[in-house]
Motif scaffolding. Structure first.
Motif, PDB file in Angstrom:
ATOM      1  N   SER A   4       0.834  -1.205   0.000  1.00  0.00           N
ATOM      2  CA  SER A   4       0.000   0.000   0.000  1.00  0.00           C
ATOM      3  C   SER A   4       0.867   1.252   0.000  1.00  0.00           C
ATOM      4  CB  SER A   4      -0.930  -0.006   1.214  1.00  0.00           C
ATOM      5  OG  SER A   4      -1.782  -1.135   1.203  1.00  0.00           O
ATOM      6  N   ALA A   5       1.947   1.214   0.776  1.00  0.00           N
ATOM      7  CA  ALA A   5       2.843   2.373   0.820  1.00  0.00           C
ATOM      8  C   ALA A   5       3.502   2.597  -0.531  1.00  0.00           C
ATOM      9  CB  ALA A   5       3.902   2.163   1.901  1.00  0.00           C
ATOM     10  N   ALA A   6       3.882   1.534  -1.193  1.00  0.00           N
ATOM     11  CA  ALA A   6       4.521   1.667  -2.496  1.00  0.00           C
ATOM     12  C   ALA A   6       3.566   2.242  -3.525  1.00  0.00           C
ATOM     13  CB  ALA A   6       5.042   0.304  -2.957  1.00  0.00           C
ATOM     14  N   GLN A   7       2.296   1.893  -3.412  1.00  0.00           N
ATOM     15  CA  GLN A   7       1.305   2.380  -4.370  1.00  0.00           C
ATOM     16  C   GLN A   7       0.975   3.849  -4.165  1.00  0.00           C
ATOM     17  OE1 GLN A   7      -1.970  -0.308  -3.887  1.00  0.00           O
ATOM     18  NE2 GLN A   7      -1.044  -1.929  -5.134  1.00  0.00           N
ATOM     19  N   THR A   8       1.104   4.328  -2.921  1.00  0.00           N
ATOM     20  CA  THR A   8       0.766   5.726  -2.630  1.00  0.00           C
ATOM     21  C   THR A   8       1.981   6.648  -2.724  1.00  0.00           C
ATOM     22  OG1 THR A   8       1.076   5.313  -0.254  1.00  0.00           O
ATOM     23  CG2 THR A   8      -1.148   5.073  -1.145  1.00  0.00           C
ATOM     24  N   ALA A   9       3.178   6.093  -2.848  1.00  0.00           N
ATOM     25  CA  ALA A   9       4.379   6.921  -2.943  1.00  0.00           C
ATOM     26  C   ALA A   9       4.385   7.680  -4.267  1.00  0.00           C
ATOM     27  CB  ALA A   9       5.625   6.048  -2.827  1.00  0.00           C
ATOM     28  N   PRO A  10       4.954   8.903  -4.288  1.00  0.00           N
ATOM     29  CA  PRO A  10       5.006   9.676  -5.541  1.00  0.00           C
ATOM     30  C   PRO A  10       5.752   8.894  -6.622  1.00  0.00           C
ATOM     31  CG  PRO A  10       5.604  11.044  -3.661  1.00  0.00           C
ATOM     32  CD  PRO A  10       5.541   9.637  -3.166  1.00  0.00           C
ATOM     33  N   ALA A  11       5.215   8.916  -7.828  1.00  0.00           N
ATOM     34  CA  ALA A  11       5.830   8.179  -8.931  1.00  0.00           C
ATOM     35  C   ALA A  11       6.897   9.035  -9.583  1.00  0.00           C
ATOM     36  CB  ALA A  11       4.771   7.783  -9.951  1.00  0.00           C
ATOM     37  N   LYS A  12       8.029   8.434  -9.946  1.00  0.00           N
ATOM     38  CA  LYS A  12       9.120   9.132 -10.624  1.00  0.00           C
ATOM     39  C   LYS A  12       9.147   8.798 -12.113  1.00  0.00           C
ATOM     40  CE  LYS A  12      12.000   9.217  -6.474  1.00  0.00           C
ATOM     41  NZ  LYS A  12      13.315   8.852  -5.876  1.00  0.00           N
ATOM     42  N   GLY A  13       8.062   8.320 -12.611  1.00  0.00           N
ATOM     43  CA  GLY A  13       7.960   7.927 -14.012  1.00  0.00           C
ATOM     44  C   GLY A  13       6.758   7.029 -14.163  1.00  0.00           C
TER      45      GLY A  13
END
Length: 396
Positions: free
Chosen positions: A148-157
């Protein structure tokens, strides 16, 4: 008992009268048919009859199995019923299929993550899998939080969904999925994705077909409107259904060598399952349209042979369609055709690989070339299992 080598088969040949019925339909909603010997015959698929036999055996043994693609969803449902949060239960369900092998079972993400392949499992594996999830709940909660944390983290691409890591112990999940029931040992299981889960079926069952020409027959019917308006008569529903009639030839064979192998060499259990299968195959009928046709007939003739090396169907006896007797009826001519075909095969093949044979019938006269006449079906099944245990080279 010595192991059967190289193979031993119990063949079943049945002549079964069928009244107006609709046991099996095709995609056009019409009774299934077969063109054989230049004429149309009524057909009942082997899958239809095999399912009826399988369900009977599971009831007798109180050992039920399920063919399903819904395993991850059913695990999630069970965990939610046990009080798990919805997201954690769903994640645990996906982890069952992800942890089943090192790469995970293939799933259909656009269909809520059901498995791509149909699994064939004992029904009670659901309890084992939910217990396993409960045992590893802290690990599942931690993995879900990271995901869940990975999905909500800002995307860099462009975000690509990473492949989930297996959280549950793969050997234990795979061990549960590899479990078998008696019907899995009998009918086999195709499951190539899980090592050692594939089971070669010991039962082969042919489609049943009428020994004579038999085309679908129309049945026009109406449904009366019981609450019609005053002075108004009419029907609520009009339709034409189709049904079939005839005398079926039914054939199945059980590879006792394969069944014994599936049972880890337990010959006594193999013979026990052979007897149960014989009883179910003789007794059970598919249940389609039973409320409007009640086609509850019994076979007129049951014949068995025990052979080494390979099974032998008698379907060739009816490649030329049977003609009805002068006074009507196909049963007596079909018995003659079956008897003569058995005699011809015995001349052609010899009897060195024929361990034993016998029959039971409603026919009032003895029937040649079919072996020992048994008084009834119980005697036949008892003799069948005893004959199946005889050494190679014995002829009774």
């Amino acid at each position: 008992m010595a192991a059967y080598a190289p193979a031993r088969y119990a063949d079943f040949h049945i002549l079964h009268p069928l009244p107006a019925s609709l046991l099996n339909r095709g995609e056009d909603d019409l009774p299934k048919t077969l063109n054989l010997g230049g004429v149309v015959r009524a057909l009942v698929s082997s899958q239809s009859w095999k399912r009826a036999v399988r369900l009977r055996l599971e009831d007798v043994l109180d050992e039920h199995a399920a063919r399903t693609r819904m395993l991850p969803l059913r695990v999630a449902d069970a965990l939610r019923a046990a009080g798990w949060p919805t997201d954690l239960a769903a994640f645990a369900g996906t982890q069952i299929v992800r942890s089943a092998t090192t790469e995970g079972l293939k799933t259909e993400e656009n269909q809520r993550g059901i498995t791509s392949a149909t699994l064939y499992l004992p029904r009670d594996v659901l309890d084992d899998l939910t217990d396993l999830c409960t045992e590893h709940r802290p690990n599942l909660e931690e993995a879900l939080a990271k995901e869940s944390a990975a999905q909500t983290a800002p995307a860099k691409g462009p975000r690509k969904k990473p492949k989930a890591e297996a959280v549950l112990p793969t050997p234990r999940v795979a061990s549960v999925i590899r479990r078998r029931t008696a019907t899995i040992n009998l009918f086999g299981r195709m499951l190539a994705e899980v090592p050692d889960a594939h089971v070669d079926g010991a039962v082969q069952m042919a489609p049943a077909f009428t020994v004579h020409a038999s085309s679908p027959q129309p049945d026009y019917f109406t449904t009366v409107e019981d609450w019609a308006a005053p002075n108004e008569a009419g029907s609520a529903h009009l339709q034409t259904a189709f049904f079939t009639t005839g005398l079926l030839y039914r054939y199945a064979t059980v590879n006792l060598t394969e069944l014994t192998r599936n049972l880890n060499g337990d010959h006594e259990q193999a013979l026990h399952l052979l007897g149960l299968f014989a009883d179910a195959f003789i007794d059970v009928m598919p249940s389609a349209k039973k409320t409007s046709t009640a086609p509850h007939t019994y076979p007129h003739l049951v014949h068995y042979t025990i052979r080494d090396r390979r099974p032998v169907s008698y379907a060739g006896a009816f490649e030329q369609p049977v003609k009805h007797a002068p006074g009507g009826g196909y049963t007596a001519p079909a018995i003659t055709a079956l008897s003569q075909h058995a005699a011809g095969l015995n001349r052609l093949l010899g009897t060195r690989r024929l361990v034993g044979r016998g029959y039971a019938t409603l026919h009032p006269d003895p029937i040649e070339h079919l072996g020992t006449a048994h008084a009834g079906l119980d005697d036949l099944i008892d003799a069948l299992t005893k004959t199946a245990a005889l050494p190679t080279g014995t002829l009774v």
